[in-house]
Design an enzyme around this catalytic site. Structure first.
Site, short mmCIF file in Angstrom:
data_model
loop_
_atom_site.label_atom_id
_atom_site.label_comp_id
_atom_site.label_asym_id
_atom_site.label_seq_id
_atom_site.Cartn_x
_atom_site.Cartn_y
_atom_site.Cartn_z
N LYS A 150 0.80 -1.40 0.04
CA LYS A 150 0.17 0.09 -0.02
C LYS A 150 1.13 1.25 -0.16
O LYS A 150 0.60 2.17 -0.76
CB LYS A 150 -1.00 -0.13 1.23
CG LYS A 150 -1.99 -1.23 1.25
CD LYS A 150 -2.53 -1.48 2.67
CE LYS A 150 -3.62 -2.62 2.57
NZ LYS A 150 -4.24 -2.74 3.77
N GLN A 196 -4.12 -1.57 10.45
CA GLN A 196 -3.79 -2.84 9.53
C GLN A 196 -4.42 -4.02 10.64
O GLN A 196 -4.11 -3.95 11.60
CB GLN A 196 -2.58 -2.88 9.21
CG GLN A 196 -2.47 -4.49 8.41
CD GLN A 196 -3.07 -4.38 6.89
OE1 GLN A 196 -3.23 -3.11 6.52
NE2 GLN A 196 -3.57 -5.39 6.55
N ASP A 221 -10.78 2.85 5.31
CA ASP A 221 -11.10 1.42 5.48
C ASP A 221 -12.39 1.26 5.32
O ASP A 221 -12.91 -0.05 5.30
CB ASP A 221 -10.44 1.02 6.86
CG ASP A 221 -9.13 -0.07 6.45
OD1 ASP A 221 -9.19 -0.47 5.33
OD2 ASP A 221 -8.42 -0.24 7.55
N1 GUN Z 1 -6.67 -6.76 6.68
C1 GUN Z 1 -7.17 -7.29 5.79
N2 GUN Z 1 -7.59 -6.46 4.93
C2 GUN Z 1 -7.76 -5.45 5.41
C3 GUN Z 1 -8.08 -4.04 5.14
O1 GUN Z 1 -8.91 -4.11 4.15
N3 GUN Z 1 -7.65 -3.12 5.76
C4 GUN Z 1 -7.17 -3.29 6.91
N4 GUN Z 1 -6.76 -1.95 7.78
N5 GUN Z 1 -6.69 -4.55 7.48
C5 GUN Z 1 -6.68 -5.39 6.56
#
Ligand code: GUN
Length: 296
Positions: free
Chosen positions: A55, A99, A122
């Site tokens: 990311k 995350q 998110d």
């Molecule tokens: N862990 C797995 N998918 C995601 C996501 O889309 N966002 C976040 N913050 N953590 C994740």
């Protein structure tokens, strides 16, 4: 059928979205705004390190300012909430991403509720989840469900009235994806069934699906005999399976037995190269939207 002719190229679709996002970033720059995204990672989950790294690289490529806060696994909830409160007040960062998964001693629901809904790129805050459930487009939609939706739309898959089966009822994918595809809206209107570990005769549900989305986190669970011929199959899963031949000792596989299912599917996502790139594309799109709304 050409055996490679039914692949949905998630990387190419994600690039299309990145180009649209880049144009919006250019437009924001003309009024002196650079979108900013703050990442928070707690502990040393190896998969989370990889995901946040991917990311960050996309942010750098598109010109989104990013900053990553890595906290030790033993971080207290109060410390994490204090960091989130600081980021909520930090004008240079329009998006905040904590995350998942968090270490078990932290209460994820309290943590995600602490992120300002306006910076919740998110889409995990209860206000944004609630707006999704209500069909209110002013909120942020979680990135993986939004990516799956966009991938279906851009592949020309008809959703209205389609029988969609979602495997998995998690808060990050299954539940929000079901809400998204179920909406009364021209680009949704599907009939959605959510199956899970307690579903009776799950294979029979799967065989009725025009669109089958596997998001339950079980390696290669979906076999060819669970798929209706011509169905669209979307594989959200990322599972580590031991592989003595691999340098790392493991390899990554999806929730779909790709080799078995591909010849039977009308369209299918490769994995990797399907949903993953779309998730990141939606994250950047959400971040740029947050920047626009917060600075407008
Ligand atoms: N862990 C797995 N998918 C995601 C996501 O889309 N966002 C976040 N913050 N953590 C994740």
């Amino acid at each position: 059928m050409n055996p490679t002719g039914n692949l949905i190229d998630g990387r190419a679709l994600a690039e299309q979205i990145h180009r649209e996002t880049a144009a919006e970033i250019t437009a924001l720059a003309t009024r002196g705004v650079q979108p900013g995204l703050a990442f928070v990672r707690v502990g040393d989950d190896p998969a989370s390190q990889v995901y946040v790294g991917m990311k960050e690289r996309q942010c750098a490529r598109l010109g989104v300012r990013s900053q990553t806060h890595v906290l030790p696994a033993a971080t207290s909830e109060a410390e994490l909430l204090a960091l989130i409160a600081r980021l909520n007040d930090e004008p240079a960062f329009h998006g905040i991403l904590v995350q998942a998964p968090l270490p078990a001693h932290l209460n994820s629901a309290r943590v995600y509720a602490a992120v300002s809904p306006a910076k919740d790129v998110d889409g995990f805050h209860p206000v944004n989840m609630g707006k999704l459930m209500l069909g209110d487009p002013s909120g942020f939609v979680p990135c993986t469900p939004a990516g799956v939706h966009e991938l279906l739309l851009r592949s020309g898959v008809a959703l209205a009235g389609a029988d969609v089966v979602v495997l998995g009822r998690g808060n990050i994918v299954g539940k929000p994806l079901a809400a998204l595809l179920l909406q009364k809206a021209p680009q949704a209107d599907a009939t959605v069934t959510v199956c899970h570990s307690r579903t009776r005769d799950l294979a029979a549900h799967c065989r009725r699906a025009d669109i089958l989305v596997a998001a339950m986190g079980v390696a290669e669970f979906v076999k060819a005999d669970m798929v209706k011929p011509g169905a669209v199959v979307v594989d959200v899963g990322v599972n580590r399976v031991p592989d003595p031949a691999a340098k790392s000792g493991y390899r990554l596989v999806g929730d779909v037995d790709f080799a078995g299912v591909q010849p039977r599917a009308g369209l299918i996502t490769p994995n990797p190269g399907g949903v993953g790139p779309m998730t990141i594309a939606m994250l950047l799109r959400n971040t740029v939207r947050a920047a626009r709304l917060l600075t407008g």
